[in-house]
Design a protein around this motif. Structure first.
Motif, PDB file in Angstrom:
ATOM      1  N   GLU A   1       4.649   5.300  55.863  1.00  0.00           N
ATOM      2  CA  GLU A   1       4.647   6.497  55.018  1.00  0.00           C
ATOM      3  C   GLU A   1       5.256   7.674  55.775  1.00  0.00           C
ATOM      4  O   GLU A   1       6.004   8.467  55.217  1.00  0.00           O
ATOM      5  N   GLY A   2       4.966   7.770  57.060  1.00  0.00           N
ATOM      6  CA  GLY A   2       5.572   8.815  57.892  1.00  0.00           C
ATOM      7  C   GLY A   2       7.090   8.666  57.956  1.00  0.00           C
ATOM      8  O   GLY A   2       7.826   9.662  57.896  1.00  0.00           O
ATOM      9  N   GLU A   3       7.559   7.436  58.044  1.00  0.00           N
ATOM     10  CA  GLU A   3       9.006   7.183  58.048  1.00  0.00           C
ATOM     11  C   GLU A   3       9.635   7.571  56.707  1.00  0.00           C
ATOM     12  O   GLU A   3      10.723   8.133  56.669  1.00  0.00           O
ATOM     13  N   ARG A   4       8.933   7.296  55.619  1.00  0.00           N
ATOM     14  CA  ARG A   4       9.422   7.696  54.291  1.00  0.00           C
ATOM     15  C   ARG A   4       9.529   9.215  54.195  1.00  0.00           C
ATOM     16  O   ARG A   4      10.544   9.754  53.728  1.00  0.00           O
ATOM     17  N   ILE A   5       8.541   9.906  54.714  1.00  0.00           N
ATOM     18  CA  ILE A   5       8.557  11.376  54.685  1.00  0.00           C
ATOM     19  C   ILE A   5       9.701  11.900  55.542  1.00  0.00           C
ATOM     20  O   ILE A   5      10.409  12.829  55.147  1.00  0.00           O
ATOM     21  N   THR A   6       9.927  11.276  56.701  1.00  0.00           N
ATOM     22  CA  THR A   6      11.035  11.690  57.571  1.00  0.00           C
ATOM     23  C   THR A   6      12.373  11.518  56.857  1.00  0.00           C
ATOM     24  O   THR A   6      13.235  12.405  56.924  1.00  0.00           O
ATOM     25  N   ARG A   7      12.554  10.394  56.153  1.00  0.00           N
ATOM     26  CA  ARG A   7      13.806  10.195  55.391  1.00  0.00           C
ATOM     27  C   ARG A   7      13.957  11.262  54.314  1.00  0.00           C
ATOM     28  O   ARG A   7      15.049  11.793  54.106  1.00  0.00           O
ATOM     29  N   ASN A   8      12.866  11.600  53.647  1.00  0.00           N
ATOM     30  CA  ASN A   8      12.924  12.659  52.630  1.00  0.00           C
ATOM     31  C   ASN A   8      13.304  13.994  53.247  1.00  0.00           C
ATOM     32  O   ASN A   8      14.089  14.752  52.665  1.00  0.00           O
ATOM     33  N   ILE A   9      12.762  14.295  54.410  1.00  0.00           N
ATOM     34  CA  ILE A   9      13.094  15.543  55.104  1.00  0.00           C
ATOM     35  C   ILE A   9      14.579  15.563  55.447  1.00  0.00           C
ATOM     36  O   ILE A   9      15.266  16.572  55.248  1.00  0.00           O
ATOM     37  N   GLU A  10      15.090  14.447  55.965  1.00  0.00           N
ATOM     38  CA  GLU A  10      16.510  14.370  56.312  1.00  0.00           C
ATOM     39  C   GLU A  10      17.383  14.558  55.074  1.00  0.00           C
ATOM     40  O   GLU A  10      18.403  15.258  55.124  1.00  0.00           O
ATOM     41  N   ASP A  11      16.993  13.950  53.951  1.00  0.00           N
ATOM     42  CA  ASP A  11      17.744  14.123  52.707  1.00  0.00           C
ATOM     43  C   ASP A  11      17.723  15.575  52.251  1.00  0.00           C
ATOM     44  O   ASP A  11      18.734  16.122  51.804  1.00  0.00           O
ATOM     45  N   LEU A  12      16.562  16.217  52.360  1.00  0.00           N
ATOM     46  CA  LEU A  12      16.452  17.629  51.975  1.00  0.00           C
ATOM     47  C   LEU A  12      17.285  18.522  52.893  1.00  0.00           C
ATOM     48  O   LEU A  12      17.905  19.489  52.432  1.00  0.00           O
ATOM     49  N   GLN A  13      17.307  18.216  54.179  1.00  0.00           N
ATOM     50  CA  GLN A  13      18.126  18.994  55.105  1.00  0.00           C
ATOM     51  C   GLN A  13      19.610  18.855  54.771  1.00  0.00           C
ATOM     52  O   GLN A  13      20.356  19.830  54.826  1.00  0.00           O
ATOM     53  N   ALA A  14      20.033  17.648  54.408  1.00  0.00           N
ATOM     54  CA  ALA A  14      21.428  17.438  54.012  1.00  0.00           C
ATOM     55  C   ALA A  14      21.726  18.225  52.734  1.00  0.00           C
ATOM     56  O   ALA A  14      22.788  18.855  52.618  1.00  0.00           O
ATOM     57  N   SER A  15      20.805  18.202  51.783  1.00  0.00           N
ATOM     58  CA  SER A  15      20.992  18.969  50.543  1.00  0.00           C
ATOM     59  C   SER A  15      21.091  20.449  50.850  1.00  0.00           C
ATOM     60  O   SER A  15      21.933  21.168  50.288  1.00  0.00           O
ATOM     61  N   ARG A  16      20.248  20.922  51.743  1.00  0.00           N
ATOM     62  CA  ARG A  16      20.263  22.341  52.110  1.00  0.00           C
ATOM     63  C   ARG A  16      21.589  22.718  52.769  1.00  0.00           C
ATOM     64  O   ARG A  16      22.152  23.787  52.509  1.00  0.00           O
ATOM     65  N   ALA A  17      22.115  21.844  53.612  1.00  0.00           N
ATOM     66  CA  ALA A  17      23.391  22.120  54.277  1.00  0.00           C
ATOM     67  C   ALA A  17      24.514  22.240  53.248  1.00  0.00           C
ATOM     68  O   ALA A  17      25.369  23.130  53.338  1.00  0.00           O
ATOM     69  N   ILE A  18      24.511  21.362  52.250  1.00  0.00           N
ATOM     70  CA  ILE A  18      25.530  21.437  51.198  1.00  0.00           C
ATOM     71  C   ILE A  18      25.372  22.737  50.415  1.00  0.00           C
ATOM     72  O   ILE A  18      26.346  23.434  50.140  1.00  0.00           O
ATOM     73  N   LEU A  19      24.127  23.063  50.062  1.00  0.00           N
ATOM     74  CA  LEU A  19      23.878  24.304  49.328  1.00  0.00           C
ATOM     75  C   LEU A  19      24.325  25.513  50.135  1.00  0.00           C
ATOM     76  O   LEU A  19      24.921  26.446  49.587  1.00  0.00           O
ATOM     77  N   ASP A  20      24.088  25.499  51.441  1.00  0.00           N
ATOM     78  CA  ASP A  20      24.515  26.610  52.290  1.00  0.00           C
ATOM     79  C   ASP A  20      26.034  26.779  52.274  1.00  0.00           C
ATOM     80  O   ASP A  20      26.539  27.901  52.303  1.00  0.00           O
ATOM     81  N   THR A  21      26.773  25.650  52.216  1.00  0.00           N
ATOM     82  CA  THR A  21      28.233  25.771  52.181  1.00  0.00           C
ATOM     83  C   THR A  21      28.702  26.353  50.846  1.00  0.00           C
ATOM     84  O   THR A  21      29.748  26.984  50.775  1.00  0.00           O
ATOM     85  N   ILE A  22      27.909  26.129  49.801  1.00  0.00           N
ATOM     86  CA  ILE A  22      28.256  26.702  48.498  1.00  0.00           C
ATOM     87  C   ILE A  22      27.899  28.178  48.459  1.00  0.00           C
ATOM     88  O   ILE A  22      28.662  29.008  47.948  1.00  0.00           O
TER      89      ILE A  22
END
Length: 129
Positions: free
Chosen positions: A90-111
């Motif tokens: 479950e901790g690994e699943r949460i870590t993957r979700n965090i990484e996905d959210l960070q990637a989404s945030r990076a894309i949003l920041d470029t916009i």
């Protein structure tokens, strides 16, 4: 204790207490009139549920985890042998979700912060996701 007292003791709204019951996380006794009666142990159960929810666990997993957790001072401690592996997954699943959210945030920041005219940085960021 009745519902109102349980709400006062736990700080959890009536609607959530009913939801926990629907999910099989809480099983109050019932009077013949249908009123719920909670015991002292239910107060602790609700505290454990809130802690596990805050840790990011879904209610279906909490239903499995609750019987395998005991309180040790201010911490919850697993008591079932296979629980640690399940919580690590479950901790690994949460870590993957965090990484996905960070990637989404990076894309949003470029916009939000436009690149110089003619740059394709934002399109490259979107294409790589």
């Amino acid at each position: 204790m009745r519902m109102k007292e349980m709400v006062r003791r736990t700080g959890v709204h009536e609607r959530l207490l009913r939801y926990y019951e629907q999910q099989g996380l809480l099983t109050p006794d019932r009077l013949p009139s249908g009123y719920r009666i909670y015991g002292e142990s239910d107060v602790e159960t609700v505290r454990r549920i809130r802690c596990l929810l805050a840790a990011g666990l879904p209610t279906a997993l909490i239903a499995q985890v609750l019987p395998c957790i005991r309180a040790d001072d201010e911490h919850l401690v697993p008591t079932c042998p296979d629980l640690l592996a399940q919580l690590r997954r479950e901790g690994e699943r949460i870590t993957r979700n965090i990484e996905d959210l960070q990637a989404s945030r990076a894309i949003l920041d470029t916009i939000i912060t436009p690149a110089p005219s003619g740059s394709t940085e934002t399109l490259r960021a979107c294409a790589s996701s």
